[in-house]
Design a protein around this motif. Structure first.
Motif, PDB file in Angstrom:
ATOM      1  N   UNK A   1       7.902  -2.221 -10.396  1.00  0.00           N
ATOM      2  CA  UNK A   1       8.075  -3.573 -10.935  1.00  0.00           C
ATOM      3  C   UNK A   1       8.563  -4.540  -9.858  1.00  0.00           C
ATOM      4  N   UNK A   2       9.489  -4.100  -9.024  1.00  0.00           N
ATOM      5  CA  UNK A   2      10.013  -4.980  -7.981  1.00  0.00           C
ATOM      6  C   UNK A   2       8.958  -5.266  -6.914  1.00  0.00           C
ATOM      7  N   UNK A   3       8.108  -4.277  -6.593  1.00  0.00           N
ATOM      8  CA  UNK A   3       7.023  -4.515  -5.638  1.00  0.00           C
ATOM      9  C   UNK A   3       6.043  -5.547  -6.187  1.00  0.00           C
ATOM     10  N   UNK A   4       5.702  -5.423  -7.457  1.00  0.00           N
ATOM     11  CA  UNK A   4       4.802  -6.398  -8.085  1.00  0.00           C
ATOM     12  C   UNK A   4       5.435  -7.784  -8.099  1.00  0.00           C
ATOM     13  N   UNK A   5       6.738  -7.854  -8.361  1.00  0.00           N
ATOM     14  CA  UNK A   5       7.434  -9.142  -8.416  1.00  0.00           C
ATOM     15  C   UNK A   5       7.446  -9.835  -7.056  1.00  0.00           C
ATOM     16  N   UNK A   6       7.400  -9.056  -5.973  1.00  0.00           N
ATOM     17  CA  UNK A   6       7.433  -9.628  -4.621  1.00  0.00           C
ATOM     18  C   UNK A   6       6.055 -10.024  -4.112  1.00  0.00           C
ATOM     19  N   UNK A   7       4.995  -9.558  -4.756  1.00  0.00           N
ATOM     20  CA  UNK A   7       3.646  -9.873  -4.301  1.00  0.00           C
ATOM     21  C   UNK A   7       3.285 -11.306  -4.695  1.00  0.00           C
ATOM     22  N   UNK A   8       2.511 -11.995  -3.849  1.00  0.00           N
ATOM     23  CA  UNK A   8       2.188 -13.408  -4.082  1.00  0.00           C
ATOM     24  C   UNK A   8       1.446 -13.660  -5.392  1.00  0.00           C
ATOM     25  N   UNK A   9       0.642 -12.698  -5.845  1.00  0.00           N
ATOM     26  CA  UNK A   9      -0.039 -12.895  -7.136  1.00  0.00           C
ATOM     27  C   UNK A   9       0.391 -11.851  -8.165  1.00  0.00           C
ATOM     28  N   UNK A  10       1.520 -11.181  -7.903  1.00  0.00           N
ATOM     29  CA  UNK A  10       2.127 -10.229  -8.841  1.00  0.00           C
ATOM     30  C   UNK A  10       1.191  -9.083  -9.206  1.00  0.00           C
ATOM     31  N   UNK A  11       0.331  -8.696  -8.265  1.00  0.00           N
ATOM     32  CA  UNK A  11      -0.701  -7.707  -8.555  1.00  0.00           C
ATOM     33  C   UNK A  11      -0.919  -6.809  -7.339  1.00  0.00           C
ATOM     34  N   UNK A  12      -0.911  -5.479  -7.556  1.00  0.00           N
ATOM     35  CA  UNK A  12      -1.154  -4.509  -6.483  1.00  0.00           C
ATOM     36  C   UNK A  12      -1.967  -3.348  -7.035  1.00  0.00           C
ATOM     37  N   UNK A  13      -2.708  -2.660  -6.145  1.00  0.00           N
ATOM     38  CA  UNK A  13      -3.473  -1.493  -6.602  1.00  0.00           C
ATOM     39  C   UNK A  13      -2.640  -0.220  -6.471  1.00  0.00           C
ATOM     40  N   UNK A  14      -3.108   0.827  -7.111  1.00  0.00           N
ATOM     41  CA  UNK A  14      -2.349   2.084  -7.162  1.00  0.00           C
ATOM     42  C   UNK A  14      -2.177   2.723  -5.784  1.00  0.00           C
ATOM     43  N   UNK A  15      -3.135   2.541  -4.891  1.00  0.00           N
ATOM     44  CA  UNK A  15      -2.989   3.088  -3.539  1.00  0.00           C
ATOM     45  C   UNK A  15      -1.863   2.406  -2.774  1.00  0.00           C
ATOM     46  N   UNK A  16      -1.789   1.099  -2.884  1.00  0.00           N
ATOM     47  CA  UNK A  16      -0.712   0.349  -2.232  1.00  0.00           C
ATOM     48  C   UNK A  16       0.627   0.726  -2.840  1.00  0.00           C
ATOM     49  N   UNK A  17       0.688   0.839  -4.150  1.00  0.00           N
ATOM     50  CA  UNK A  17       1.942   1.218  -4.814  1.00  0.00           C
ATOM     51  C   UNK A  17       2.368   2.631  -4.419  1.00  0.00           C
ATOM     52  N   UNK A  18       1.420   3.516  -4.193  1.00  0.00           N
ATOM     53  CA  UNK A  18       1.753   4.870  -3.730  1.00  0.00           C
ATOM     54  C   UNK A  18       2.451   4.802  -2.374  1.00  0.00           C
ATOM     55  N   UNK A  19       1.960   3.947  -1.479  1.00  0.00           N
ATOM     56  CA  UNK A  19       2.584   3.775  -0.160  1.00  0.00           C
ATOM     57  C   UNK A  19       3.954   3.108  -0.274  1.00  0.00           C
ATOM     58  N   UNK A  20       4.083   2.131  -1.154  1.00  0.00           N
ATOM     59  CA  UNK A  20       5.382   1.476  -1.378  1.00  0.00           C
ATOM     60  C   UNK A  20       6.399   2.499  -1.870  1.00  0.00           C
ATOM     61  N   UNK A  21       6.002   3.312  -2.839  1.00  0.00           N
ATOM     62  CA  UNK A  21       6.910   4.335  -3.370  1.00  0.00           C
ATOM     63  C   UNK A  21       7.332   5.312  -2.271  1.00  0.00           C
ATOM     64  N   UNK A  22       6.406   5.714  -1.420  1.00  0.00           N
ATOM     65  CA  UNK A  22       6.741   6.631  -0.327  1.00  0.00           C
ATOM     66  C   UNK A  22       7.761   5.991   0.615  1.00  0.00           C
ATOM     67  N   UNK A  23       7.607   4.709   0.864  1.00  0.00           N
ATOM     68  CA  UNK A  23       8.546   3.990   1.734  1.00  0.00           C
ATOM     69  C   UNK A  23       9.968   4.019   1.163  1.00  0.00           C
ATOM     70  N   UNK A  24      10.071   4.042  -0.166  1.00  0.00           N
ATOM     71  CA  UNK A  24      11.379   4.057  -0.833  1.00  0.00           C
ATOM     72  C   UNK A  24      11.796   5.463  -1.264  1.00  0.00           C
ATOM     73  N   UNK A  25      11.204   6.476  -0.638  1.00  0.00           N
ATOM     74  CA  UNK A  25      11.651   7.846  -0.846  1.00  0.00           C
ATOM     75  C   UNK A  25      10.999   8.601  -1.979  1.00  0.00           C
ATOM     76  N   UNK A  26       9.929   8.061  -2.534  1.00  0.00           N
ATOM     77  CA  UNK A  26       9.219   8.726  -3.627  1.00  0.00           C
ATOM     78  C   UNK A  26       7.819   9.111  -3.163  1.00  0.00           C
TER      79      UNK A  26
END
Length: 100
Positions: free
Chosen positions: A16-41
Motif C-alpha cells: 500500500x505504501x509503495x502504491x501511495x508513493x507512485x505518481x499514478x498510484x499504480x504498480x505491476x506485480x513484478x515491480x511490487x515483488x522487487x519492492x518487497x524484496x528491498x524491504x526484506x520480504x
C-alpha cells in the motif's frame, strides 16, 4: 497472532505504501515483488498476487490482469481507502506504519 500473520500484515502495508508513493498510484506485480524484496520480504510472485488479491477483496486496491497464460501481468491501483490505510488508518490484516 502467528509469525506468518505478522509477515503478511507487513507485506500488505509495504504494498500500500509503495502504491501511495507512485505518481499514478499504480504498480505491476513484478515491480511490487522487487519492492518487497528491498524491504526484506523475498517472496514468490504467487505470494505477491495472493496479497494483492486479499487487498483487492478488502477494497484497498483495484486489480487489472493484462495478458494471459505465463505472460500475465497484474496491475494494482490504490483506492482512496487504501491510501488512508497506507497513512495509518487501522485495518485488520494490515500493519500500521510507525509514527514519524
Amino acid at each position: 497472532m502467528s509469525f506468518a500473520d505478522l509477515l503478511a500484515e507487513d507485506r500488505r502495508l509495504v504494498i500500500l505504501r509503495a502504491l501511495a508513493e507512485d505518481h499514478d498510484f499504480s504498480l505491476n506485480d513484478g515491480t511490487l515483488k522487487r519492492v518487497l524484496a528491498h524491504f526484506g520480504h523475498g517472496v514468490s510472485r504467487s505470494m505477491v498476487r495472493g496479497d494483492l488479491q486479499w487487498l483487492a477483496d478488502q477494497r484497498l486496491l483495484r486489480l487489472e490482469r493484462i495478458g494471459g497464460g505465463g505472460g500475465e501481468l497484474w496491475v494494482a491501483t490504490l483506492t482512496e481507502d487504501g491510501a488512508d490505510v497506507a497513512r495509518g488508518r487501522p485495518h485488520p490484516g494490515v500493519a500500521r506504519p510507525a509514527p514519524g
